[in-house]
Motif scaffolding. Structure first.
Motif, short mmCIF file in Angstrom:
data_model
loop_
_atom_site.label_atom_id
_atom_site.label_comp_id
_atom_site.label_asym_id
_atom_site.label_seq_id
_atom_site.Cartn_x
_atom_site.Cartn_y
_atom_site.Cartn_z
N ASP A 21 -23.17 22.42 -7.89
CA ASP A 21 -24.45 23.06 -7.37
C ASP A 21 -23.77 23.30 -6.58
O ASP A 21 -24.54 22.56 -5.05
N GLN A 23 -24.60 24.96 -2.68
CA GLN A 23 -25.19 26.66 -1.66
C GLN A 23 -25.02 26.49 -0.10
O GLN A 23 -24.57 25.44 0.51
N GLN A 66 -25.29 25.63 6.96
CA GLN A 66 -26.19 24.70 6.65
C GLN A 66 -25.47 24.63 4.68
O GLN A 66 -25.55 25.48 4.64
N ARG A 68 -25.06 22.94 1.74
CA ARG A 68 -25.72 21.63 0.00
C ARG A 68 -25.21 21.57 -1.05
O ARG A 68 -24.93 22.44 -0.90
N LEU A 70 -25.50 19.84 -4.11
CA LEU A 70 -26.60 18.61 -5.81
C LEU A 70 -25.81 18.10 -6.48
O LEU A 70 -24.91 18.76 -7.10
N MET A 76 -28.72 14.84 -3.23
CA MET A 76 -28.16 15.35 -2.60
C MET A 76 -28.20 15.35 -1.25
O MET A 76 -28.50 13.98 -0.69
N ARG B 109 -28.05 27.08 -13.84
CA ARG B 109 -28.15 28.49 -13.84
C ARG B 109 -27.71 29.41 -15.43
O ARG B 109 -27.36 28.57 -15.83
N TYR B 216 -35.43 21.72 2.09
CA TYR B 216 -34.55 19.81 1.81
C TYR B 216 -33.83 20.02 2.61
O TYR B 216 -34.32 20.03 3.73
#
Lengths: 398, 216
Positions: A21, A23, A66, A68, A70, A76, B109, B216
């Protein structure tokens, strides 16, 4: 904890988990600028704004990304980087941290954050890249926070979530930020959305070079005294949107310590913030009062008291929004010899934004700063200055 | 600003010459400024017991897209269940610590969750432990009839038996502990209109302009 370690940890963790995951988001912007005739503080002068003489017409603003990942839903890692062509390294890091936040099915939730990150008090800078929703340029308070402060360490947060709202207590210990305070003391307050990267220096005003040959730079994210700083932040966020926040920050630097020509500035302050939403109208206000002290030799000491406050009124019509802000600011310096570092000023900001597409933002911003600083006399300029900057920004989000 | 106001004007009229035993209640809800109040839950409870069997949905689906729960508000009968789908580009960790229901699960997902059973009436606020901006509300209804208003503040509640009822409204922007008192509603004929005005505060969800907020 060193920023370098945080970056390395992020890179190491990002690899294997990226497929799970990952992003990435960010933005790039260009600006049409009508600057004041004074020169920007970024060029070693005593201008209060990001742009100054010679910066008119089109400017490449920021390119910020940015990432990120997980690692698990509760663990995170994130990092925010900025590319620029004017000052400092071409690629710089604004934040990099790991957050562990276990899910809770009761009123209490705790989390821990380790790495390099902005302190939590800004009510303006809540968008990607620590940018402001309401304006291009943040208040004097948050311009300074973005320039001189970065928490390089660990923060623990405890939330008490009630139906009526959430009470949050956050506390941190940190290091690597001992020179923080030198800019507010030697140059004063400024208004700028270019936040200092973790790597690369920040230029001090030529007027305060004290015999050195300009340009003179401060390396803000440096550990000098090997003594940790701390902050405590208490906030209340009611369910109907708004809130109150109070923070005590103290970097606890030893003002007698020096390293490689840099001095440890003992910087401490109170910050309070208030936010209220009344339909489409949002009211924001923050106030800050603190001091920074150096005593690099038995024969020299200097303390600068700094204060600022702002009130912002924003009106949100979804795709369109407008904001008006008033800032007041002041510094007072006492030292072993007479000082010319005092300043008094105020500023007005008007901003109008349009988001025709979710990836496209236009903002027009008029910012006028009126202040008096005796230090300008060293440069042969009048102590009193009125600087007005007009920007038309086009920002593309990705 | 925070005073709650509920005014109701309920009228009934017959549209057909023949007597009817059930009607459709047309609900229109506005805020104090006359703007449509979307996402309002309106329930109808009978004045006379026993209440008819529940006509409220026994199963609802809550999707996740663009770090948003869709829809914001759902209504399900007591004992009913909610299923969560993830059509987002990222995983979510759905949870609730509401007194009505405590649960948490991870959903990647493209996945569909196991049903979450709501066996206590009330409102459960749903969140994502990864993305703090995400919120949804599951209204668990005791009443046999309930509906959620659309973007125009309208809803239709069908097959309501003729008789004396009480209508109640709930909205995420009503302040805690300030729910308006139920209002009497006489249902007769085929069509009954119910108009409600609510004093709302704040904004329940981020609009388009806030979509680049970092949570976040």
């Amino acid at each position: 904890m060193k920023a370098r370690f945080a970056l390395a940890a992020w890179v190491a963790l990002a690899g294997p988990a990226a497929a799970a995951d990952f992003q990435f988001e960010g933005y790039g912007d260009v600006r049409l600028v009508a600057p004041p005739s004074t020169e920007s503080y970024l060029d070693g002068e005593l201008g209060k704004l990001r742009y100054g003489s010679g910066d008119d017409n089109f400017q490449l603003g920021d390119l910020v990304g940015q990432g990120r990942v997980l690692i698990t839903p509760e663990l995170m890692a994130t990092a925010t980087a900025r590319a620029e062509d004017d000052y400092g390294p071409a690629l710089n890091l604004l934040e990099a941290y790991i957050r562990y936040r276990p899910v809770s099915t009761n009123e209490w939730r705790w989390s821990v954050k380790v790495g390099a990150f902005f302190p939590p008090m800004s009510l303006e800078n809540e968008q990607v890249g620590w940018t402001s929703f309401w304006t291009i340029t943040p208040s004097a308070i948050n311009s300074w926070v973005g320039e001189e402060l970065r928490i390089i360490g660990a923060e623990g947060t405890l939330e008490w979530r009630r139906e009526s709202g959430t009470l949050t207590l956050a506390g941190a210990v940190f290091g690597d930020n001992d020179p923080a305070g030198v800019m507010i003391a030697d140059r004063g307050w400024t208004f700028d959305d270019r936040y200092t990267g973790l790597f690369g220096p920040q230029r001090l005003p030529d007027a305060s070079a004290f015999g050195a040959t300009p340009p003179v730079y401060a390396h803000l994210f440096t550990e000098i005294d090997h003594r940790p700083g701390w902050y405590l932040d208490l906030s209340w966020e009611p369910a109907d949107i708004g809130g109150f926040e109070v923070m005590r920050y103290d970097n606890d630097a030893d003002p007698r310590d020096t390293q490689g020509g840099q001095i440890a500035w003992h910087t401490r302050f109170w910050d309070v913030g208030f936010e209220k939403q009344l339909g489409k109208l949002t009211l924001l206000s923050q106030g800050m009062s603190g001091a920074t002290t150096i005593e690099p030799s038995p024969f020299f000491h200097q303390t600068t008291d700094f204060r600022s406050a702002y009130a912002l009124a924003g009106y949100d019509m979804d795709e369109w929004w407008a904001a008006a802000r008033v800032d007041v600011f002041q510094t007072r310096t006492t030292a072993s010899f007479p000082s010319d570092l005092d300043e008094d000023g105020h500023a007005f900001t008007l901003s109008l934004s349009w988001l025709p597409k979710k990836w496209l933002r236009f903002t027009a911003e008029l910012l006028s700063v009126d202040d008096t600083r005796q230090e300008r006399l060293v440069e042969g300029d009048p102590a009193h200055a009125v600087e007005t900057q007009l920007q038309f920004l086009t920002r593309v989000y990705f | 600003m925070f005073h709650k106001l509920l005014s109701a004007a309920a009228g009934a009229f017959a549209l057909a010459a023949t007597s009817a035993t059930a009607a459709t209640v047309d609900v229109a809800v506005t805020d104090a400024n006359g703007k449509p109040a979307a996402n309002t839950v309106v329930t109808l409870a009978p004045d006379v017991q026993p209440a008819p069997a529940s006509h409220v949905a026994a199963r609802v689906v809550i999707d996740q897209q663009h770090e948003t729960f869709l829809p914001l508000v759902v209504v399900v009968r007591k004992g009913g269940e909610a299923v969560f789908t993830n059509n987002d580009t990222t995983m979510h960790q759905v949870y609730s610590f509401s007194s009505v229901k405590q649960f948490q699960f991870e959903i990647d997902r493209g996945q569909v969750s196991k049903p979450v059973v709501f066996d206590k009436s009330g409102v459960a606020a749903i969140g994502c432990n990864i993305h703090d901006n995400m919120v949804a509300y599951v209204f668990v209804a005791d009443a046999p009839f309930a509906a959620v208003t659309d973007a125009l503040g309208h809803a239709q509640i069908r097959d309501v038996p003729d008789g004396a009822w009480h209508a109640a409204a709930w909205h995420p922007q009503l302040r805690i502990g300030k729910q308006p008192a139920p209002v009497a509603l006489a249902v007769s004929g085929q069509q009954t209109k119910l108009s409600l005005t609510l004093a709302l505060s704040g904004t329940p969800m981020a609009g388009m302009s806030r979509m680049h907020k970092s949570d976040y």
